[in-house]
Design a protein around this motif. Structure first.
Motif, PDB file in Angstrom:
ATOM      1  N   GLN A  74       0.852  -1.239  -0.002  1.00 49.29           N
ATOM      2  CA  GLN A  74       0.010  -0.120   0.069  1.00 49.29           C
ATOM      3  C   GLN A  74       0.891   1.229  -0.037  1.00 49.29           C
ATOM      4  O   GLN A  74       1.917   1.260   0.477  1.00 49.29           O
ATOM      5  N   ASP A  75       0.234   2.464  -0.553  1.00 53.05           N
ATOM      6  CA  ASP A  75       0.964   3.489  -0.354  1.00 53.05           C
ATOM      7  C   ASP A  75       0.747   4.031   1.096  1.00 53.05           C
ATOM      8  O   ASP A  75      -0.264   4.065   1.683  1.00 53.05           O
ATOM      9  N   ALA A  76       1.837   4.787   1.696  1.00 51.35           N
ATOM     10  CA  ALA A  76       1.677   5.487   2.547  1.00 51.35           C
ATOM     11  C   ALA A  76       0.833   6.612   2.548  1.00 51.35           C
ATOM     12  O   ALA A  76       0.490   7.082   1.517  1.00 51.35           O
ATOM     13  N   PRO A  77       0.049   7.126   3.534  1.00 48.30           N
ATOM     14  CA  PRO A  77      -0.792   8.437   3.276  1.00 48.30           C
ATOM     15  C   PRO A  77      -0.484   9.385   2.510  1.00 48.30           C
ATOM     16  O   PRO A  77      -0.916   9.935   1.518  1.00 48.30           O
ATOM     17  N   ALA A  78       0.967  10.077   2.918  1.00 50.59           N
ATOM     18  CA  ALA A  78       1.413  11.126   2.224  1.00 50.59           C
ATOM     19  C   ALA A  78       1.914  10.440   0.605  1.00 50.59           C
ATOM     20  O   ALA A  78       1.766  11.279  -0.303  1.00 50.59           O
ATOM     21  N   THR A  79       2.188   9.360   0.477  1.00 50.62           N
ATOM     22  CA  THR A  79       2.472   8.789  -0.857  1.00 50.62           C
ATOM     23  C   THR A  79       1.090   8.824  -1.808  1.00 50.62           C
ATOM     24  O   THR A  79       1.160   9.058  -2.856  1.00 50.62           O
ATOM     25  N   ALA A  80       0.181   8.325  -1.037  1.00 49.72           N
ATOM     26  CA  ALA A  80      -1.080   8.279  -1.782  1.00 49.72           C
ATOM     27  C   ALA A  80      -1.801   9.576  -2.157  1.00 49.72           C
ATOM     28  O   ALA A  80      -2.147   9.727  -3.178  1.00 49.72           O
ATOM     29  N   ARG A  81      -1.360  10.607  -1.244  1.00 44.11           N
ATOM     30  CA  ARG A  81      -2.063  11.942  -1.773  1.00 44.11           C
ATOM     31  C   ARG A  81      -1.201  12.452  -2.656  1.00 44.11           C
ATOM     32  O   ARG A  81      -1.816  12.975  -3.893  1.00 44.11           O
ATOM     33  N   LEU A  82       0.322  12.162  -2.995  1.00 42.73           N
ATOM     34  CA  LEU A  82       0.938  12.735  -4.018  1.00 42.73           C
ATOM     35  C   LEU A  82       0.592  12.105  -5.313  1.00 42.73           C
ATOM     36  O   LEU A  82       0.481  12.641  -6.584  1.00 42.73           O
ATOM     37  N   ARG A  83       0.248  10.791  -5.101  1.00 41.27           N
ATOM     38  CA  ARG A  83      -0.400   9.806  -6.435  1.00 41.27           C
ATOM     39  C   ARG A  83      -1.415  10.545  -6.982  1.00 41.27           C
ATOM     40  O   ARG A  83      -1.777  10.538  -8.095  1.00 41.27           O
ATOM     41  N   GLU A  84      -2.453  10.610  -5.913  1.00 36.95           N
ATOM     42  CA  GLU A  84      -3.727  11.224  -6.340  1.00 36.95           C
ATOM     43  C   GLU A  84      -3.784  12.482  -6.922  1.00 36.95           C
ATOM     44  O   GLU A  84      -4.366  13.148  -7.860  1.00 36.95           O
ATOM     45  N   ALA A  85      -2.561  13.466  -6.666  1.00 41.22           N
ATOM     46  CA  ALA A  85      -2.506  14.695  -7.172  1.00 41.22           C
ATOM     47  C   ALA A  85      -1.761  14.523  -8.689  1.00 41.22           C
ATOM     48  O   ALA A  85      -1.582  15.646  -9.246  1.00 41.22           O
ATOM     49  N   GLY A  86      -1.197  13.466  -8.999  1.00 40.73           N
ATOM     50  CA  GLY A  86      -0.840  13.068 -10.354  1.00 40.73           C
ATOM     51  C   GLY A  86       0.993  13.382 -10.380  1.00 40.73           C
ATOM     52  O   GLY A  86       1.387  13.246 -11.302  1.00 40.73           O
ATOM     53  N   CYS A  87       1.348  13.377  -9.135  1.00 38.11           N
ATOM     54  CA  CYS A  87       2.919  13.424  -9.275  1.00 38.11           C
ATOM     55  C   CYS A  87       3.758  12.177  -9.879  1.00 38.11           C
ATOM     56  O   CYS A  87       2.944  11.143  -9.867  1.00 38.11           O
ATOM     57  N   VAL A  88       4.719  12.350 -10.333  1.00 38.60           N
ATOM     58  CA  VAL A  88       5.482  11.342 -11.184  1.00 38.60           C
ATOM     59  C   VAL A  88       6.495  10.888 -10.074  1.00 38.60           C
ATOM     60  O   VAL A  88       7.514  11.777  -9.576  1.00 38.60           O
TER      61      VAL A  88
END
Length: 470
Positions: free
Chosen positions: A104-118
C-alpha cells in the motif's frame, strides 16, 4: 537560460498548462540527471524507470485533455525509504529488510499519487533513521553535492541530495530528531518539519510522537504546494489532524512586518557553534528586522531535553530490533544496535514519564514563550557539513554522540512544533549554512510565510552538479 533542471514545481504547473513543456520531457530530463549524478552522490535506493515514464505519460495525457488533477500533476517527486510506495520495497535502510514490494501507499505517498505526481524513486537513509548522517548497511554512503567529501546529514539523506540537485521538485522525508532539517541544512535546501499530525503517517514510526513527515524542496512555495496535498486527513493515522489543511500558498507573500521574533544563538545552552555559522545565521536573523519585524535576542528558557529524547529514541530503536537475533544484529549498524540495547534497559515507568510528563512540561514552556513571540529563530545546526562516513566531526569537541551536534533541532520534536530549515548563505569553504524558524504548535503557515519572506530578500544559493572536494 532557463533549463528544466532549474524549474520549480510551481513553475512546471504553469508551463504544463501553457503546453510549453510536458511531464514526459521533465521526467526524462530528471532520469538522465539521476543517471549522471548517482555514481557521485548515491541518493537513490529504488529507481523504476518504466513506472516513472508511465506516470509521466498519464499526466501528459491529462494536461492535453484539460483534465489535470491540479498544480502538482506531472511534477516529479521522490519518497524516503521508510515510507510505503505500493509496488516498491520499503527497507528503511536495512540490508536485513525484505525486498518484497510493499502493498500500500503510505498516506503522504497516496496523496501525491492522487495529485498526479510522477515518482522518480525512493531515497537513501541510515538504518531505521536512527542517526543524523547518511550511511547505511543497505545503500552505503550518500554524499553531499556541495562537496562530495562531506556528508549530507540524515536521516532524510537522499531526499536532501535530490532536492539540492533538483532531481525532482518535491522530496518526502521524515523527522524524528531533526531528520528533515539536518540534511536540509547541510545540503542548502528548504526543509519543513510540520506540526505533529499535520501529515498523517502509516505504518506508525517506532519513534512514535517524535516522528513528523515533511517535504524538502528548493523553494518555500514548492513545500507549501506539497503540504496542501500531503496534509489531507487519512483514517489510518489515529493521531493525525481530522480536518483538511489550509491553503499554505495563500499567505506566502504577506511578509513579516509587525511580527515579534526571538533570536536565540544557542537556545540558551552550550552548543559549540562554528564562528562562520554563527555570523551567517545572526545576519540572517537581522534580515527579519530589515523586513519589518521586531527581532530581539532572547532564549526561550528551556533546559536541554536530551534525556527525554534518548529515553524515547532508544525505546523506539529497541522496538525496531525486538525480533532481530544476535546474528542479524551483527549485520546492522553497530550504533543502532547499541542504542536499541540501551532502550531494552529502560523501565516502563521512565518511558511513560518521558512520553507524557516531560514532553508536556517542555511543550507548555514553549507555548508560554510563544505568547510573547510569534517565531523563534536559531541556527539549524551549529556547524557545516563534515567528512563523509563519520557520525561526528573529527574535530570540534562533539565526541562520538551525533546528538551533540544537533542540540537545536530535537527539542522541537519533543514539543511537536513546526520548524523549518532555511538556507542562509555559504561558508568560506562553499558549504551551506541554515537558519531554523520555529513556530507555535499548529502555526505552520506562519513559519512558511516567514521563510518565503526571507527567501525573497535573500534568494537561496544553488548547486547544479556535484562538486568535488574543495
Amino acid at each position: 537560460m532557463t533549463t528544466i533542471a532549474s524549474l520549480s514545481a510551481a513553475e512546471l504547473g504553469d508551463l504544463y498548462a501553457a503546453r510549453e513543456l510536458s511531464p514526459v520531457e521533465v521526467a526524462r530530463d530528471a532520469l538522465a540527471r539521476i543517471e549522471r549524478f548517482e555514481p557521485e552522490v548515491n541518493a537513490f535506493v529504488v529507481r523504476d524507470e518504466p513506472v516513472t515514464l508511465a506516470m509521466a505519460q498519464a499526466a501528459e495525457a491529462r494536461w492535453l485533455k484539460g483534465e489535470a488533477f491540479g498544480p502538482l500533476d506531472g511534477v516529479p517527486v521522490t519518497i524516503k525509504d521508510n515510507l510505503g510506495v505500493a509496488g516498491w520495497p520499503m527497507r528503511r535502510g536495512s540490508a536485513l529488510a525484505s525486498d518484497a514490494p510493499f502493498q500500500q501507499d503510505a498516506p503522504a505517498t497516496a496523496r501525491l499519487r492522487e495529485a498526479g505526481c510522477v515518482f522518480l524513486g525512493k531515497t537513501t537513509m541510515p538504518e531505521y533513521g536512527w542517526k543524523g548522517v547518511g550511511d547505511s548497511p543497505l545503500s552505503g554512503i550518500t554524499r553531499n553535492p556541495w562537496d562530495v567529501s562531506t556528508g549530507p546529514g540524515g536521516s532524510s539523506s537522499g531526499a536532501a541530495v535530490a532536492a539540492a540537485l533538483n532531481l525532482g521538485c518535491i522530496h518526502l522525508g521524515t523527522d524524528g530528531a531533526g531528520s528533515v532539517r539536518i540534511p536540509a541544512a547541510f545540503c542548502g535546501v528548504f526543509g519543513l518539519k510540520p506540526t505533529y499530525g499535520r501529515v498523517p503517517a502509516w505504518p506508525a514510526s517506532v519513534m512514535g510522537f517524535l516522528a513528523h513527515l515533511g517535504p524538502l524542496t528548493r523553494t518555500v512555495r514548492d513545500s507549501a504546494l506539497a503540504m496542501n496535498a500531503i496534509g489531507q486527513p487519512d483514517a489510518r493515522d489515529m493521531t493525525a489532524f481530522k480536518h483538511p489543511p489550509p491553503d499554505f500558498t495563500a499567505g506566502l507573500d504577506r511578509g513579516v512586518r509587525g511580527l515579534r521574533i526571538a533570536w536565540s544563538p544557542r537556545l540558551g545552552g552550550d552548543a559549540l557553534v562554528d564562528p562562520e555559522i554563527a555570523a551567517l545565521t545572526h545576519a540572517a536573523a537581522l534580515t527579519f528586522r530589515e523586513l519589518g519585524a521586531t527581532v530581539e535576542e532572547v532564549d526561550p528558557g528551556i533546559d536541554d531535553p536530551i534525556a527525554t529524547l534518548m529515553t524515547l529514541w532508544s525505546a523506539g530503536a529497541a522496538l525496531a530490533l525486538r525480533s532481530t537475533d544476535a546474528a542479524g544484529r551483527a549485520q546492522m549498524d553497530p550504533g543502532l544496535v547499541a542504542v536499541a540495547e540501551m532502550g531494552e534497559r529502560i523501565e516502563s515507568a521512565a518511558y511513560v514519564d518521558a512520553l507524557l510528563y516531560q514532553r508536556n512540561a517542555l511543550a507548555y514552556q514553549m507555548a508560554q514563550f510563544h505568547e510573547r513571540f510569534d517565531l523563534l529563530l536559531t541556527p539549524t545546526l551549529p556547524l557545516p557539513a563534515f567528512a563523509v562516513g563519520r557520525n561526528t566531526p573529527e574535530h570540534g569537541g562533539y565526541g562520538e554522540d551525533w546528538t551533540r551536534w544537533t542540540p537545536l533541532t530535537y527539542p522541537f520534536n519533543i514539543t511537536q512544533q513546526p520548524a523549518a530549515a532555511v538556507p542562509c548563505g555559504l561558508t568560506s569553504a562553499g558549504l551551506p549554512a541554515s537558519l531554523q524558524i520555529v513556530g507555535a504548535f499548529g502555526n505552520d503557515a506562519l513559519v512558511m510565510q516567514a521563510a518565503a519572506s526571507f527567501e525573497s530578500a535573500r534568494p537561496f544559493a544553488r548547486v547544479d552538479a556535484p562538486i568535488k572536494s574543495i
